[in-house]
Design an enzyme around this catalytic site. Sequence first.
Site, short mmCIF file in Angstrom:
data_model
loop_
_atom_site.label_atom_id
_atom_site.label_comp_id
_atom_site.label_asym_id
_atom_site.label_seq_id
_atom_site.Cartn_x
_atom_site.Cartn_y
_atom_site.Cartn_z
N HIS A 140 27.94 -9.95 37.10
CA HIS A 140 28.15 -10.74 35.15
C HIS A 140 26.95 -11.63 35.23
O HIS A 140 26.45 -12.05 34.19
CB HIS A 140 28.95 -12.20 34.97
CG HIS A 140 29.74 -11.30 36.17
ND1 HIS A 140 31.39 -11.16 35.49
CD2 HIS A 140 30.88 -11.73 37.50
CE1 HIS A 140 32.33 -10.90 36.67
NE2 HIS A 140 32.22 -11.69 37.40
N GLU A 274 11.13 0.66 27.78
CA GLU A 274 11.82 0.85 27.16
C GLU A 274 12.70 2.14 27.13
O GLU A 274 13.77 2.12 25.78
CB GLU A 274 11.57 -0.02 25.85
CG GLU A 274 12.03 -1.54 26.04
CD GLU A 274 10.84 -1.91 25.40
OE1 GLU A 274 11.30 -3.18 24.01
OE2 GLU A 274 9.82 -2.12 25.17
#
Length: 445
Positions: A140, A274
């Site tokens: 998480h 990216e």
Amino acid sequence: MAEINASIPFDKRLWRQDIRASVAHARMLKAKGIIDAAAADAILAGLAEVERDFAAEGVPVDVRLEDIHMTVETRLAALAGPDAGRLHTARSRNDQVATDFRLWVRDAVDGHLAAIRALALVLAGRAAEHAETVMPGFTHLQVAQPVTLGHHLLAYVEMLRRDFGRFSDARVRMNQCPLGSAALAGTGFPIDRAMVADELGFDGPTGNSLDSVSDRDFALDYLTSATQCALHLSRLAEEIILWASQPFGWVRLPDQWSTGSSIMPQKRNPDAAELVRGHSGRILGLMTGLMVTMKGLPLAYSKDMQDDKEPVFEAHDLLELSLAACAGMMAALQFVPERMRASAASGYSTATDLADWLVREKAVPFREAHHITGRAVKAAEAAGVMLDGLSLADLQAIDARIDAGVFAVLSVEASVASRDSLGGTAPERVRAAAERALQEIPAWC
Ligand code: ARG
């Protein structure tokens, strides 16, 4: 009409494959006496000349010639004269394009296999270097348990191993030759399909002429394999981006892999990572696009299928660049082990180790140990210290069974060292796994 009909602006990339397949076809026509030796020799000499010309000058783009097949044939006719017209005996552009494109995709797969291998070697090398470097493992994106950086990097080697397997599997399936299926029904000329298949490096001829000219599974197999590989690269890229951000500060992107900002002089932006992340979305879209193109097409060839090439070419270029950029970045990244260790130590990441210790050493049932550990974490939070910053008295106030032996498991180093199960994060396991990967990757098949 010429403009919508033409594929030459993009299928010119198939020129080498088109010539190669024509050479194999011409040799077979000659061997079987379907065209006479003089005509075949004129065609073969002409094709060699077309190849030299196109290599030197590039492929001429004239939409009136529609596609690469007509472009090569037209140039051949100019060089070899009327005999050139005999080359198209016992074939059609339908089996021709299916063959050329398979040859192209097969080369593309070979290129990716080499690039995946190269990236995996870089990752395994860095993993060997960082078998002992401690970092937080997340679930998480919350600090969970300490792991080693080498272990984390080797997780990507596993993904790449599967990508490699998917591409080589696709290669086996696509390696059958459709040439000789002609337009859709086969041909009445006494051709030798096995000879052509063999000459082009295929394992054999395809089995059904209708399927041969209408099948684009090889392109879809390629795109699904490329998509899964790109998804893995996007996850790696995301970690680079995250780790290079200032709050993390776990890696420093070297100058050659970062860009500046036009207004903020302090910026070192991870643009390449990216773009790898972004390209994966495009590759997935290209795969989806071709699936939708193929959906519901009746047998056999339909012109819709001309739209198969651009998505594959584009996906190829994006994946090739992404693999190269990932290998370059991963080789050049400077890890910052102190920051990683500090993050691992700061997140109560050894709480499970405390619970396990209570179970192992004091025979406490795990659920109860979990509860005791929760109270220890609360106490540490309140005191503003790590778990190993609590005193023995603090710990005994929570549960009297705790003794000084517990401090041996509360450090992040002790925690990772203890996880020495098969496939676990203990440095000795990771070192062995990295060495094994470095040996096995060159032999992946
Ligand atoms: N340019 C076409 C393609 O890429 C070649 C096959 C054309 N066949 C035909 N019968 N029009 O699919």
